[in-house]
Design an enzyme around this catalytic site. Sequence first.
Site, short mmCIF file in Angstrom:
data_model
loop_
_atom_site.label_atom_id
_atom_site.label_comp_id
_atom_site.label_asym_id
_atom_site.label_seq_id
_atom_site.Cartn_x
_atom_site.Cartn_y
_atom_site.Cartn_z
N GLY A 77 -33.88 0.73 -16.29
CA GLY A 77 -34.39 2.11 -16.22
C GLY A 77 -34.01 2.92 -17.43
N SER A 102 -39.10 0.33 -16.84
CA SER A 102 -39.95 1.52 -16.75
C SER A 102 -39.17 2.72 -17.26
CB SER A 102 -40.37 1.79 -15.31
OG SER A 102 -41.15 2.97 -15.27
N HIS A 135 -36.34 18.55 -19.44
CA HIS A 135 -35.23 17.80 -18.83
C HIS A 135 -33.92 18.56 -19.06
CE1 HIS A 135 -38.08 14.40 -18.86
NE2 HIS A 135 -37.31 13.88 -17.93
N LYS A 139 -29.74 15.25 -21.68
CA LYS A 139 -30.59 14.07 -21.93
C LYS A 139 -30.53 13.68 -23.41
CE LYS A 139 -35.18 12.13 -21.17
NZ LYS A 139 -34.71 10.82 -20.76
N1 LIG Z 1 -36.51 4.86 -15.50
C1 LIG Z 1 -36.22 5.90 -14.71
O1 LIG Z 1 -36.81 6.09 -13.64
C2 LIG Z 1 -35.14 6.83 -15.15
C3 LIG Z 1 -34.74 7.92 -14.35
C4 LIG Z 1 -33.65 8.70 -14.75
C5 LIG Z 1 -32.98 8.40 -15.93
N2 LIG Z 1 -33.42 7.36 -16.70
C6 LIG Z 1 -32.71 6.94 -17.92
O2 LIG Z 1 -31.55 6.22 -17.48
C7 LIG Z 1 -30.49 6.40 -18.40
C8 LIG Z 1 -29.28 6.97 -17.66
O3 LIG Z 1 -29.60 8.26 -17.19
P1 LIG Z 1 -28.53 9.15 -16.42
O4 LIG Z 1 -29.17 10.48 -16.27
O5 LIG Z 1 -28.00 8.45 -15.23
O6 LIG Z 1 -27.39 9.26 -17.56
P2 LIG Z 1 -25.83 9.53 -17.42
O7 LIG Z 1 -25.53 10.39 -16.26
O8 LIG Z 1 -25.37 9.95 -18.79
O9 LIG Z 1 -25.22 8.08 -17.09
C9 LIG Z 1 -25.15 7.05 -18.02
C10 LIG Z 1 -23.99 6.16 -17.62
O10 LIG Z 1 -23.99 5.01 -18.46
C11 LIG Z 1 -22.65 4.61 -18.58
N3 LIG Z 1 -22.50 3.73 -19.73
C12 LIG Z 1 -22.53 4.04 -21.05
N4 LIG Z 1 -22.35 2.93 -21.80
C13 LIG Z 1 -22.23 1.89 -20.90
C14 LIG Z 1 -22.06 0.49 -21.03
N5 LIG Z 1 -21.95 -0.10 -22.24
N6 LIG Z 1 -22.01 -0.26 -19.91
C15 LIG Z 1 -22.10 0.29 -18.69
N7 LIG Z 1 -22.25 1.61 -18.51
C16 LIG Z 1 -22.33 2.39 -19.60
C17 LIG Z 1 -21.86 5.91 -18.71
O11 LIG Z 1 -20.56 5.68 -18.28
P3 LIG Z 1 -19.36 6.73 -18.55
O12 LIG Z 1 -19.67 7.88 -17.65
O13 LIG Z 1 -18.20 5.93 -18.10
O14 LIG Z 1 -19.41 7.05 -20.01
C18 LIG Z 1 -22.64 6.82 -17.76
O15 LIG Z 1 -22.04 6.83 -16.48
C19 LIG Z 1 -31.06 7.31 -19.51
O16 LIG Z 1 -31.56 6.51 -20.55
C20 LIG Z 1 -32.20 8.04 -18.82
O17 LIG Z 1 -33.21 8.47 -19.72
C21 LIG Z 1 -34.46 6.59 -16.34
#
Ligand SMILES: NC(=O)c1ccc[n+]([C@@H]2O[C@H](COP(=O)([O-])OP(=O)(O)OC[C@H]3O[C@@H](n4cnc5c(N)ncnc54)[C@H](OP(=O)(O)O)[C@@H]3O)[C@@H](O)[C@H]2O)c1
Length: 228
Positions: A77, A102, A135, A139
């Site tokens: 995702g 996606s 957003h 982001k």
């Molecule tokens: N496809 C979809 O439907 C969809 C929907 C929503 C979001 N997204 C995408 O999904 C991604 C995450 O979004 P989010 O809003 O959840 O972001 P977020 O709150 O910043 O969460 C990202 C997480 O990734 C962790 N992380 C960073 N490097 C890592 C690694 N090497 N291995 C494992 N974990 C790691 C971070 O951990 P720490 O907290 O420990 O630093 C953080 O908890 C973004 O790219 C966003 O655009 C996609």
Amino acid sequence: MRLLLLGRGKTGSLVAAIAAERKHRLVIAGAKENASRAALTPERLRDIDAVIDFTAPHCVLDNIGACVEAGKDMVVGTTGWHQHLDHVRNLVEQHGTGFVYSSNFSFGVNLFLDAARAAAAALRHDYSGQIFERHHAQKKDAPSGTAIVLQQVIREASGQNEELEIISFREGDVVGLHEVVLESPADRIYLCHDAKSRRGFAEGAVRAAEWLAGKKGFYDFKDVWREL
Ligand SMILES: NC(=O)c1ccc[n+]([C@@H]2O[C@H](COP(=O)([O-])OP(=O)(O)OC[C@H]3O[C@@H](n4cnc5c(N)ncnc54)[C@H](OP(=O)(O)O)[C@@H]3O)[C@@H](O)[C@H]2O)c1
């Protein structure tokens, strides 16, 4: 299923909740546990059926490489890496794994894409248009992956070469709002999708992992969500 979830951030934590509701067994690794891909060694992956990634653009390609090379199915995702789609498709085909990706796993957005496809005919009838996306301020990528997909499906469906301009806003805690505005000298058409929570993304991703069981190949969720 035995699932490994990478990322326990805003979306990952909801994926964990929904996987638990749907009775999957879950291992979770955030940035600390997965430093230098420590959670993705063949040993750690041995008993895992599929890996779900909601991390960040800087690490997602490394995560994909490690999981696919270990022969594991993946649902990705995380956004901000789609310029490398061809490379990842080759890797998946080479290793014979299953892969669904996606920019947006919500059913609502995928229905919205259908509406945008239908409305794209306007561009053959004296309309011009723009895409607006909003957003939350944290982001990391802009424009959003969903806005880029919207732009692509509208261009393909309109049969025109021109792409709609995307205008991005980063503010407050907006989960994800996408608008398409099509304008002619006579009127305007507004299409809008406004995510109320991240639950739709998380549910789509877990259901994609269930759908992938026993399949091989490289899939875009927008082409398979109707089968879920
Ligand atoms: N496809 C979809 O439907 C969809 C929907 C929503 C979001 N997204 C995408 O999904 C991604 C995450 O979004 P989010 O809003 O959840 O972001 P977020 O709150 O910043 O969460 C990202 C997480 O990734 C962790 N992380 C960073 N490097 C890592 C690694 N090497 N291995 C494992 N974990 C790691 C971070 O951990 P720490 O907290 O420990 O630093 C953080 O908890 C973004 O790219 C966003 O655009 C996609």
